[in-house]
Design an enzyme around this catalytic site. Sequence first.
Site, PDB file in Angstrom:
ATOM      1  N   HIS B 266      41.488  47.107  37.874  1.00 59.35           N
ATOM      2  CA  HIS B 266      42.181  46.455  38.986  1.00 59.35           C
ATOM      3  C   HIS B 266      41.670  46.985  40.335  1.00 59.35           C
ATOM      4  O   HIS B 266      41.255  46.209  41.204  1.00 59.35           O
ATOM      5  CB  HIS B 266      43.689  46.708  38.831  1.00 59.35           C
ATOM      6  CG  HIS B 266      44.537  46.060  39.880  1.00 59.35           C
ATOM      7  ND1 HIS B 266      45.148  44.848  39.689  1.00 59.35           N
ATOM      8  CD2 HIS B 266      44.876  46.450  41.141  1.00 59.35           C
ATOM      9  CE1 HIS B 266      45.830  44.510  40.781  1.00 59.35           C
ATOM     10  NE2 HIS B 266      45.685  45.478  41.672  1.00 59.35           N
ATOM     11  N   GLU B 267      41.681  48.284  40.492  1.00 57.72           N
ATOM     12  CA  GLU B 267      41.309  48.866  41.788  1.00 57.72           C
ATOM     13  C   GLU B 267      39.813  48.708  42.060  1.00 57.72           C
ATOM     14  O   GLU B 267      39.401  48.597  43.215  1.00 57.72           O
ATOM     15  CB  GLU B 267      41.739  50.338  41.866  1.00 57.72           C
ATOM     16  CG  GLU B 267      43.224  50.608  41.624  1.00 57.72           C
ATOM     17  CD  GLU B 267      44.171  49.791  42.512  1.00 57.72           C
ATOM     18  OE1 GLU B 267      43.743  49.305  43.580  1.00 57.72           O
ATOM     19  OE2 GLU B 267      45.344  49.604  42.104  1.00 57.72           O
ATOM     20  N   GLU B 296      43.966  40.356  46.242  1.00 54.95           N
ATOM     21  CA  GLU B 296      44.569  40.524  44.920  1.00 54.95           C
ATOM     22  C   GLU B 296      43.838  39.684  43.882  1.00 54.95           C
ATOM     23  O   GLU B 296      43.757  40.065  42.708  1.00 54.95           O
ATOM     24  CB  GLU B 296      46.055  40.145  44.990  1.00 54.95           C
ATOM     25  CG  GLU B 296      46.844  40.482  43.741  1.00 54.95           C
ATOM     26  CD  GLU B 296      47.046  41.980  43.512  1.00 54.95           C
ATOM     27  OE1 GLU B 296      46.717  42.789  44.406  1.00 54.95           O
ATOM     28  OE2 GLU B 296      47.522  42.341  42.423  1.00 54.95           O
TER      29      GLU B 296
END
Lengths: 501, 501
Positions: B266-267, B296
């Site tokens: 995700h990051e 996002e």
Amino acid sequence: MSDLEGKYAKFLEESLKIQRICSVDALLGWDMETQMPEKGASARADVSGQIAALVHDMATGAAYTDALEAVLAEVDALDVDRATIVRDAKEELEKTRKFDPSFVKELATLTSNAHGVWAAAKDSNDLASFLPCLTRIVAMKRQEAAIIGFAASPYDALLDEYDPGLTTASVERTLGELSSFLAPFVDRILASPHTVDARLARFALPVDRQRDVNVALSRELGFDLLGGCFGEAPHPFMTRIHPGDVRIATRYVQDDALNAVFSTLHETGHAFYEQGLPEAHYGTSGGEAASFGLHESQSRLWENLIGRSLPFWKWCAPFLKRHQAFPADLSAEDVWRSLNAVARTPIRTDADEVTYNLHICPRFEIERALIEGTLEVADVRDAWHDGMKKHLGIVPKNDTEGVLQDSHWAAGYFGYFPSYAIGNIYAAQLGEAMRRTLPGLDTMLAQGLFTLPLGWLRGAVHRHGGTLEADEIVRRATGSGLSAQPFMRYIESKYTAIYKL
Amino acid sequence: MSDLEGKYAKFLEESLKIQRICSVDALLGWDMETQMPEKGASARADVSGQIAALVHDMATGAAYTDALEAVLAEVDALDVDRATIVRDAKEELEKTRKFDPSFVKELATLTSNAHGVWAAAKDSNDLASFLPCLTRIVAMKRQEAAIIGFAASPYDALLDEYDPGLTTASVERTLGELSSFLAPFVDRILASPHTVDARLARFALPVDRQRDVNVALSRELGFDLLGGCFGEAPHPFMTRIHPGDVRIATRYVQDDALNAVFSTLHETGHAFYEQGLPEAHYGTSGGEAASFGLHESQSRLWENLIGRSLPFWKWCAPFLKRHQAFPADLSAEDVWRSLNAVARTPIRTDADEVTYNLHICPRFEIERALIEGTLEVADVRDAWHDGMKKHLGIVPKNDTEGVLQDSHWAAGYFGYFPSYAIGNIYAAQLGEAMRRTLPGLDTMLAQGLFTLPLGWLRGAVHRHGGTLEADEIVRRATGSGLSAQPFMRYIESKYTAIYKL
């Protein structure tokens, strides 16, 4: 609140605003050494330069200076600590005003960038690649000395930044006194038929285990981990971001577990000072350490006077064993002897207590000559070799182990090295005085009871912050200002025993 | 340099000066989450407040605004990207000017302090201790909305901070569309006789091993470690300090090794966006991400569309096995199924892809009501329970797993949650378009060749920075603005297969 109280409160508030930006600068420095990725260096240098210029603007701006002048007009009505703080602030302001903001910003950007250049040059043993940088830094530091002004030597102006009151002449005298005792004493030690094996104290430990045990050790000594934390950096250091946030960066060497232990002892000594400063004076000189030399005395006291003593190892060896961080078959006495082996080696930070100050001598001579203009940057390697030969009788095998070993000059820290010698001297003075007050000190150390030695330092040194001059703090604590005698007594007695002289 | 070029250069220089102080703020934030000791929190809040006020002063000061007005006068002669940047800057300035510096400083100090209060309240399941803080924050955010101004709802003004163009009405419509598809689809999944065992994918790994393997995974995906670094925090996040310095904070859970792997995916998706922004525009809106929703989408694309796909695990399982970080007897197909188990659970960040957006619905309703003044802070727990029951059919067993689970409100991030849903939608749109351009995508993923998907995102999304609106970037890349259809298609097709519906 009386009128004067209100004026002092306003002065403190404006001081705190500047201090908060300085705390940002401290965090930038911490981060640069411990985390910042390589490609961030250039943008970071711009940030550092801008922050330095901002601090300068605030420190000379109307909001602060008006508040200072208002309280200064009634300074005699303040209590003695606050009067000192206000007078120091005025003196500092006069100095700051001499500098053009562009000069401040340029020097900050230059030294921020120079760090990477120096580190790369050191890594690749490529002095030539660092010299253009060093040339610019020396030129700016000479300019800085000229701007500050000086009586005898431009180097005086720089020394005063670190240890107010020191002069080129006094440092020359003090280092001369140390050198004329230490140089022949090293000869005697190395001529002794009794030898000490430094390798006994060198053992490996996985870095993960080292991380845990060093934090545990620092906590045992008394470091407040709710108000501080640990990190890692190529060069160990300590920094206070602001009250409640004091940080220690250590370096872990897989093959030599006690290397980090001594960094931890050293930096914890520094951290104690910062954690013990008077918080009510935070933002002013009264909330800061009195001098770099006195700061160094705190680290050296824990690293050497305590950390390289036999009583300490009677506690520390079992402590490390309990953490599976010490060889089962190594005794406290054996590791203690081994840790105090004396040798002529090229690296200052690896030097033993006896030869350490001899590393300061060539640095002082070179710095002074660069700043006085009697040495060209191009000749700095030759000067290094000559100085090391003269004071230590050795020549480094390359520049990485020679003139490139320390980061100080890349950071613009000319005039800093003598503080290390002053620190060793003060540490011995304070150590003698501490022992007079705490005759059972050795028993305490052997039992791991560090609250009393730390408490003594809190009362004798830390609590004064910068409300007294360093020499006055030492005088009140020990009965004497700077004196090399206790250090020489300490060295002579300890090493005569170890080397059976 | 032409006159206009000179004016633009001056505008950019002044913008950069502000940006550098913003980069300090980013570093303060990173440090607060990853390192700062507990006792440093109070002094740090003062620093944050002062930095926020400084940014505000600079952004409304003459140096910057004069430079902006000068270039604005000739904006039509600029190329389209720079014209957009200058017009955006003017719009931002108009907004900033509406705020009093004391308001900005107060909000920054309040939210900086609130973080600790929230964290302690969450730790001890003590909602009451956080409510006074939340009350003040809601009051200030309502005030903020009033200062910015709005047409229909004060919540519109806050939404606009994160995803320009979103309105309360459009979010209500989009979440409604998602909810009316997802809620019955979850029912169908949970009614399926075919079950998926989430526990298969849960295995332990020492944290030290996890640290190494997550950094290695991120590097394999394409994260540039010379221009970034890793840290640890209670809540994973990504931040760019400035060009060349993009940071990922992960959280390692000893008993669940893949937890950190998904945080890293995700990051890293977020970090790719930051590492791919146009550096020439750094300091202006053109050098920033186009919106939070689009940001996002980048993280969700790597975490879910790639990271929870079977082809990816055909590469990742052997990769982790080579690092001794994966059970020898667990197959790619089994771990993939297990990672896609669907369940009604209380924690948003633990939610699967199907239920995730249903967690956004109650947050949106509560935020909106708090800001519109139709819900009192004192009633927030009841509202939480009602919302969770309505959208997910469950009620949390305590506030730690309920209304206290997210840090957003303590940080003052009202209007942020809808961006998560927008991100999921954009990610599916971009994923479909990527697959059209790269029909061999699954083969690439199964071989660990991530350069082409990353390259596609660089070209389609990252390189535009903020020179285009998010919706326009998505439209150019996919042929359509925001549309929930691809997301619903993706969910339906994937989970119909997994659950044999």
